[in-house]
Write a protein that holds these residues in place. Structure first.
Motif, PDB file in Angstrom:
ATOM      1  N   PHE A   4       9.617   8.061   9.659  1.00  0.00           N
ATOM      2  CA  PHE A   4       8.566   8.474  10.600  1.00  0.00           C
ATOM      3  C   PHE A   4       9.149   8.731  11.986  1.00  0.00           C
ATOM      4  O   PHE A   4       8.903   9.774  12.593  1.00  0.00           O
ATOM      5  N   ASN A   5       9.949   7.787  12.484  1.00  0.00           N
ATOM      6  CA  ASN A   5      10.543   7.939  13.823  1.00  0.00           C
ATOM      7  C   ASN A   5      11.477   9.140  13.917  1.00  0.00           C
ATOM      8  O   ASN A   5      11.654   9.709  14.995  1.00  0.00           O
TER       9      ASN A   5
ATOM     10  N   GLU B 243       0.820  -1.220   0.000  1.00  0.00           N
ATOM     11  CA  GLU B 243       0.000   0.000   0.000  1.00  0.00           C
ATOM     12  C   GLU B 243       0.852   1.268   0.000  1.00  0.00           C
ATOM     13  O   GLU B 243       0.411   2.315  -0.480  1.00  0.00           O
ATOM     14  N   LEU B 244       2.062   1.177   0.525  1.00  0.00           N
ATOM     15  CA  LEU B 244       2.925   2.358   0.684  1.00  0.00           C
ATOM     16  C   LEU B 244       3.485   2.799  -0.670  1.00  0.00           C
ATOM     17  O   LEU B 244       4.298   2.110  -1.269  1.00  0.00           O
ATOM     18  N   LYS B 245       3.029   3.964  -1.147  1.00  0.00           N
ATOM     19  CA  LYS B 245       3.429   4.429  -2.486  1.00  0.00           C
ATOM     20  C   LYS B 245       4.406   5.603  -2.438  1.00  0.00           C
ATOM     21  O   LYS B 245       5.130   5.857  -3.374  1.00  0.00           O
ATOM     22  N   GLU B 246       4.372   6.368  -1.339  1.00  0.00           N
ATOM     23  CA  GLU B 246       5.223   7.557  -1.234  1.00  0.00           C
ATOM     24  C   GLU B 246       6.041   7.493   0.059  1.00  0.00           C
ATOM     25  O   GLU B 246       6.131   6.445   0.688  1.00  0.00           O
ATOM     26  N   LYS B 247       6.616   8.619   0.459  1.00  0.00           N
ATOM     27  CA  LYS B 247       7.439   8.636   1.680  1.00  0.00           C
ATOM     28  C   LYS B 247       6.630   8.178   2.891  1.00  0.00           C
ATOM     29  O   LYS B 247       7.073   7.361   3.689  1.00  0.00           O
ATOM     30  N   TYR B 248       5.414   8.752   3.010  1.00  0.00           N
ATOM     31  CA  TYR B 248       4.503   8.376   4.088  1.00  0.00           C
ATOM     32  C   TYR B 248       3.212   7.833   3.479  1.00  0.00           C
ATOM     33  O   TYR B 248       2.956   8.019   2.288  1.00  0.00           O
TER      34      TYR B 248
ATOM     35  N   ALA C  75      13.424  -7.339  22.004  1.00  0.00           N
ATOM     36  CA  ALA C  75      13.250  -7.941  23.330  1.00  0.00           C
ATOM     37  C   ALA C  75      13.008  -9.443  23.260  1.00  0.00           C
ATOM     38  O   ALA C  75      13.382 -10.190  24.166  1.00  0.00           O
ATOM     39  N   THR C  76      12.382  -9.894  22.159  1.00  0.00           N
ATOM     40  CA  THR C  76      11.998 -11.311  22.057  1.00  0.00           C
ATOM     41  C   THR C  76      12.860 -12.122  21.095  1.00  0.00           C
ATOM     42  O   THR C  76      12.713 -13.336  21.010  1.00  0.00           O
ATOM     43  N   GLY C  77      13.742 -11.426  20.358  1.00  0.00           N
ATOM     44  CA  GLY C  77      14.607 -12.135  19.414  1.00  0.00           C
ATOM     45  C   GLY C  77      13.934 -12.485  18.093  1.00  0.00           C
ATOM     46  O   GLY C  77      14.441 -13.293  17.314  1.00  0.00           O
ATOM     47  N   LEU C  78      12.786 -11.859  17.817  1.00  0.00           N
ATOM     48  CA  LEU C  78      12.089 -12.087  16.542  1.00  0.00           C
ATOM     49  C   LEU C  78      12.847 -11.434  15.386  1.00  0.00           C
ATOM     50  O   LEU C  78      13.610 -10.498  15.589  1.00  0.00           O
ATOM     51  N   LYS C  79      12.581 -11.922  14.163  1.00  0.00           N
ATOM     52  CA  LYS C  79      13.180 -11.298  12.975  1.00  0.00           C
ATOM     53  C   LYS C  79      12.106 -11.154  11.899  1.00  0.00           C
ATOM     54  O   LYS C  79      12.267 -11.585  10.773  1.00  0.00           O
ATOM     55  N   LEU C  80      10.974 -10.562  12.288  1.00  0.00           N
ATOM     56  CA  LEU C  80       9.852 -10.441  11.357  1.00  0.00           C
ATOM     57  C   LEU C  80       9.922  -9.172  10.514  1.00  0.00           C
ATOM     58  O   LEU C  80       9.635  -9.178   9.333  1.00  0.00           O
ATOM     59  N   PHE C  81      10.275  -8.069  11.161  1.00  0.00           N
ATOM     60  CA  PHE C  81      10.261  -6.760  10.491  1.00  0.00           C
ATOM     61  C   PHE C  81      11.689  -6.338  10.192  1.00  0.00           C
ATOM     62  O   PHE C  81      12.386  -5.810  11.045  1.00  0.00           O
ATOM     63  N   THR C  82      12.134  -6.607   8.952  1.00  0.00           N
ATOM     64  CA  THR C  82      13.508  -6.267   8.559  1.00  0.00           C
ATOM     65  C   THR C  82      13.507  -5.503   7.248  1.00  0.00           C
ATOM     66  O   THR C  82      12.529  -5.555   6.486  1.00  0.00           O
ATOM     67  N   SER C  83      14.607  -4.825   6.967  1.00  0.00           N
ATOM     68  CA  SER C  83      14.718  -4.050   5.720  1.00  0.00           C
ATOM     69  C   SER C  83      14.787  -4.976   4.497  1.00  0.00           C
ATOM     70  O   SER C  83      14.450  -4.573   3.392  1.00  0.00           O
ATOM     71  N   ASP C  84      15.213  -6.221   4.697  1.00  0.00           N
ATOM     72  CA  ASP C  84      15.254  -7.183   3.588  1.00  0.00           C
ATOM     73  C   ASP C  84      13.850  -7.639   3.199  1.00  0.00           C
ATOM     74  O   ASP C  84      13.514  -7.704   2.020  1.00  0.00           O
TER      75      ASP C  84
ATOM     76  N   PHE D 243      10.807  -6.220   4.160  1.00  0.00           N
ATOM     77  CA  PHE D 243       9.852  -5.139   3.890  1.00  0.00           C
ATOM     78  C   PHE D 243      10.595  -3.810   3.716  1.00  0.00           C
ATOM     79  O   PHE D 243      10.536  -2.936   4.592  1.00  0.00           O
ATOM     80  N   PRO D 244      11.319  -3.655   2.589  1.00  0.00           N
ATOM     81  CA  PRO D 244      12.180  -2.472   2.424  1.00  0.00           C
ATOM     82  C   PRO D 244      11.457  -1.127   2.500  1.00  0.00           C
ATOM     83  O   PRO D 244      11.934  -0.201   3.152  1.00  0.00           O
ATOM     84  N   LYS D 245      10.279  -1.032   1.863  1.00  0.00           N
ATOM     85  CA  LYS D 245       9.558   0.251   1.855  1.00  0.00           C
ATOM     86  C   LYS D 245       9.021   0.595   3.244  1.00  0.00           C
ATOM     87  O   LYS D 245       9.137   1.719   3.713  1.00  0.00           O
ATOM     88  N   LEU D 246       8.435  -0.415   3.886  1.00  0.00           N
ATOM     89  CA  LEU D 246       7.851  -0.203   5.210  1.00  0.00           C
ATOM     90  C   LEU D 246       8.934   0.098   6.244  1.00  0.00           C
ATOM     91  O   LEU D 246       8.751   0.938   7.125  1.00  0.00           O
ATOM     92  N   TYR D 247      10.072  -0.562   6.108  1.00  0.00           N
ATOM     93  CA  TYR D 247      11.189  -0.351   7.036  1.00  0.00           C
ATOM     94  C   TYR D 247      11.744   1.073   6.890  1.00  0.00           C
ATOM     95  O   TYR D 247      11.995   1.758   7.878  1.00  0.00           O
ATOM     96  N   LYS D 248      11.880   1.524   5.645  1.00  0.00           N
ATOM     97  CA  LYS D 248      12.366   2.894   5.374  1.00  0.00           C
ATOM     98  C   LYS D 248      11.349   3.909   5.908  1.00  0.00           C
ATOM     99  O   LYS D 248      11.711   4.929   6.509  1.00  0.00           O
TER     100      LYS D 248
END
Length: 224
Positions: A193-194, A141-146, A172-181, A183-188
């Protein structure tokens, strides 16, 4: 800016993503407000009076009138103070923004709650799959910067949990679900945003949050 005649109060708790949503929206609009800190498990009589149905934060009180539930509050803020809109003016785009905001709360947050509280391994695995599916939908869904285009909008604000809280939980839990590999757009997006000056100012202290989730995860593991 809120005029002298206006009284704006926010009842919340530092560390709550739902309260942070409202903080961000008020700051983006340039609204002056009084922040009232509540204590988990020991809410004030005033808060319970203002939100007798759910008895929880956040509660926004505008000129003595209380509004509860973060997404409802965000829309109220946007309709009351027109500057720096967080919802699109186009009805279709507005409907889409509402849809994706609700999606984050319904599909994504629901799966995270299950994953972080379930003791059943199979149930947790299913929750992780649900989270990945939700991430993929948002990535597509992410098409632009935000999500709001070049400026932060309601979907971005709703997604503060994904941008800031989830990476902390992951660490904290050692998960590896959300990574730049994966989900590159969402991670960026999460980094942009932060690091937005207004957002950055409203986020809780990362180390405190990390310690909280580590302790919570350890107690969950210990109770198995």
């Amino acid at each position: 800016m809120a005029s002298n005649q206006e009284e704006v109060k926010l009842f919340g708790m530092r560390g709550s993503p739902f309260v942070t949503r409202v903080d961000i929206a008020l700051k983006l609009k340039g609204i002056e407000y009084e922040y009232v800190e509540e204590k988990l498990g020991n809410f004030s009589e005033t808060l319970i009076k203002y939100n007798p149905v759910y008895k929880k934060v956040p509660v926004l009180v505008h000129n003595g009138k209380p509004i509860s539930e973060s997404l409802v509050i965000l829309e109220y803020i946007d309709e009351t103070w027109k500057q720096n809109p967080i919802l699109p003016s186009d009805p279709y785009k507005r409907a889409l923004a509402r849809f994706w905001s609700n999606f984050i709360d319904d599909k994504y947050l629901g799966a995270v709650r299950k994953a972080s509280s379930s003791l059943d391994e199979k149930e947790r695995e299913e929750s992780f799959k649900e989270i990945e599916v939700a991430f993929q939908f948002l990535e597509n869904e992410l098409k632009e910067k935000y999500f709001g285009g070049e400026e932060i909008g309601i979907v971005d604000i709703t997604g503060v949990f994904i941008a800031f809280w989830f990476p902390v939980i992951q660490e904290a839990t050692g998960l590896k679900l959300f990574t730049s590999d994966k989900f590159p757009k969402l991670y960026k997006w999460s980094e942009d945003f932060n690091n937005h000056p207004i957002v950055k100012e409203q986020l809780p202290q990362r180390e405190t949050l990390l310690a909280f989730f580590k302790a919570r995860f350890e107690s969950l593991v210990a109770s198995k």
